[in-house]
Structure formats: C-alpha cells, structure tokens
Design an enzyme around this catalytic site. Sequence first.
Site, PDB file in Angstrom:
ATOM      1  N   ASP A  87       4.368   4.178 -12.633  1.00 30.42           N
ATOM      2  CA  ASP A  87       4.246   2.957 -12.401  1.00 30.42           C
ATOM      3  C   ASP A  87       2.262   2.383 -13.474  1.00 30.42           C
ATOM      4  O   ASP A  87       1.130   2.431 -13.338  1.00 30.42           O
ATOM      5  CB  ASP A  87       4.048   2.250 -12.033  1.00 30.42           C
ATOM      6  N   GLU A 171       2.550   3.124  -7.406  1.00 28.24           N
ATOM      7  CA  GLU A 171       1.752   3.648  -6.750  1.00 28.24           C
ATOM      8  C   GLU A 171       0.209   2.898  -6.956  1.00 28.24           C
ATOM      9  O   GLU A 171       0.108   2.395  -5.507  1.00 28.24           O
ATOM     10  CB  GLU A 171       0.806   4.758  -7.637  1.00 28.24           C
ATOM     11  N   GLU A 172       0.615   1.520  -7.758  1.00 25.64           N
ATOM     12  CA  GLU A 172      -0.127   0.605  -7.834  1.00 25.64           C
ATOM     13  C   GLU A 172       0.187  -0.298  -7.394  1.00 25.64           C
ATOM     14  O   GLU A 172      -0.251  -1.925  -7.087  1.00 25.64           O
ATOM     15  CB  GLU A 172      -0.610   0.308  -9.371  1.00 25.64           C
TER      16      GLU A 172
END
Length: 405
Positions: A87, A171-172
């Site tokens: 991502d 992850e973000e």
Amino acid sequence: METHHATGQPTGTTAPTLPDLGSDVALLTAALLDIHSVSDHEGPLADAVEAALSALPRLHVTRIGDTLVARTDLGLDSRVVLAGHLDTVPLPTVPGARGTVPSHWEPVAGVGRGDPAAAPDRPGDADLLFGRGATDMKSGVAVQLALAGLIGDDAGPVPTRDVTWVFYDHEEVGSEFSGLGRVVREAPELLEADFAVLLEPTDGVVEGGCNGTNRYAVTVPGVAAHSGRAWRGTNAVHAAAPLLAALAAYEPATVTVEGLDYREGLNAVRIHGGTAGNVIPDACTVEVNFRFAPDKDVEQAHEHVFEVLAAAGVSRDQVEITDESAAARPGLDHPAAAAFVAAVGGVPMPKYGWTDVARFSALGVPAVNFGPGDALLAHTDDEHVSAGAIRDCLAALTRWLLPGE
C-alpha cells in the site's frame, strides 16, 4: 507451486498484470507504481502479485486477505524473509505534484544514458522515476519480485538459504489493520526464519532495529463559561501551558544499543480544545508521541513519559495511552545479520522511525531495514527514486542470496 486462500477473493473482475519478473527491475517498479494501491485499495495489486508468484514452480503461495506469503522449500540450512508492503499513502493534491499515479521518468540534465540504441526503453541509472510509492516502497517490492522470479523458476539458481517473501497490505494506516500483523496472529508459522530484511527505503544502507513509538492523549480540565465573563471559568487551553512548556524543554536522549546511536524524541503532535468562539474551553487535549530507543520495552517507555508529565503537574488519570509499538534491537551480532552486512557492504546505521522489523523482533527473528530510495522523499509531493538505486539494491541482495550469480 501451491496456492491457499485464507479468505475468499472477489470473482468476475479483471486483475492488472505485471511484466515478466525477469525484466529490468526499474521498469518493473514503474509497472507497480501504475497500479493504484492506496491503503484499503490494495486488492488489484495483490491480485497481480499473486498471479506472478503463482506461476513460479518453486514457490508455495499463501494469501491471507490482501497479503501474499511465498516460500521456497529447498531443504536448506537456514531461512530468511524478504518483506515489503503493497500500500501507499494517498496521492498528492498539490497541483503539479510529480509523485502521483501514473508514474513517469525524468532524465537528469547533463547525465548520459549509455547506449540508447542498445536498450531504447531502458532508463539510465541516473534517470528518476516519479510516482506515489516510488521510495515507500514499491521499488523495494520490485526488488523482492525480481528475486522471486529468479529463484522461484525451476531453472533458476539455488539460493544459499531458503527464502520467504511477504507482500502485505495496510502498513500506512493504524497498526491494528496491518496485513503483516494479521499473519502474525493467524499463521505465525509462515514467518519462522533465522533473519529478515524489510525493504523499506534506506538509500542502500543497512539500518538496524528501530525506535519504538507510543502515543498518548493528555487531557487538561477547565471550567466552561461565557467568554464575556471569562473570570467565571477556567481556560483549559491556558492551563495546558505548563505541559507544553515541559515538552518544549525536554532534552531527548541519544542511546547507544549494540554500537548504534538511537535518538529519542518526546513531542506534542496535535492539540485541540474548545467548543465555540464565545465559550471558555472546559477541556484541552494534547496528543503526545514518544519515540524511544530499543534499550526500553513499552512499559519502561510509558514510565518515562509518566515521570515527565508528572513534573509538569499531569496525573496519570489525565493520560490515555492511545497506541504503542515496541522498539527492535539491531541484532547485527547474529551470524545471519553479520553475513548480510558483509555481503551488501557499507556501515550499518540506526533506524530512527518505527518499522515492521519490530514485528519480526517480537517473533524472535533478527531483522534489518535495507532498500532503495531516500526515506526523506517518502510521502512527498515529488516522491521519486533513481533507476540505479533500484538496480543496486537488487545486485546487493543477489550477492547475498546467490553469491555465484
């Protein structure tokens, strides 16, 4: 090759495809950038990665949500993990921003491209690839895929170690949504290894471990009143001044752990209070972030913050812990880590931010950060990476895993 879906995937949609994994890794990066994958929208890219991995006979592929885990099973003496997230943060909104989708190449003025007639579509090493995720971290994902394509083919070379590739979602965003965290909870056996490399951007330098990060909401009370009769109330925003002064005066420590110097930080990152323009605020909340060195565990970090806040007159019942992520020790004295550093070269540095090496550390797997691109360009309006940096990273990891190539 075998594929297992831990969760059902939508059918009837056409997934984007990736170029041959044996193509130039810089062009593979551009293809990844052109598949939009802002957090919560990783599905199409995960589909494309799954299709590419599933075509490789040596790999056993597992999909859990939009996370892919691919493993060799060659019976080698040790196993390593290469991990990266699919991502990106949202696209820039500033007019003229170049770090967006689709990607594009820009040559560097005055720098030649070698022999364009020999490879007319191949960007020169100095050429810059602009696009969201160029550094964070689709260039690293491209390196992962290039190695998977090389090692996963039946006719490919045999690596010195068995390899697990992890391509994960979310992850973000908040750590509770992490695809890697989901694998840790649901199938931790897939992550068993002797060593892990997270291909986050480090400019081709090994960065050991990472700082931990805790977040707090500190609420300072007041008494509401009409602002025309302010003396009848207590302004909570004003009452937060001692807390802000203590944070401003805080002197962060630099802590040496296993030969690397980690710089800590304690900062107010957001403040809000008040309900209307004519009302004295009855509460003010200051959000505080503590970045702490890997000599501390999460509880020790909390205790340190509580001590600083107490000196500013803040009691524990005014503090809510809103997020906590452990630090990770460098682990560079582990034989697998030492062999990695020897193979890729350079002088290891500390990682000041938090990365998912901490998740591997919590599993007892030593891990480092090593990837192409400058981390200072991550998430910027003009995010970019050079073709040479991507190729250099691939060459370094090839030297480590396939020293005869």
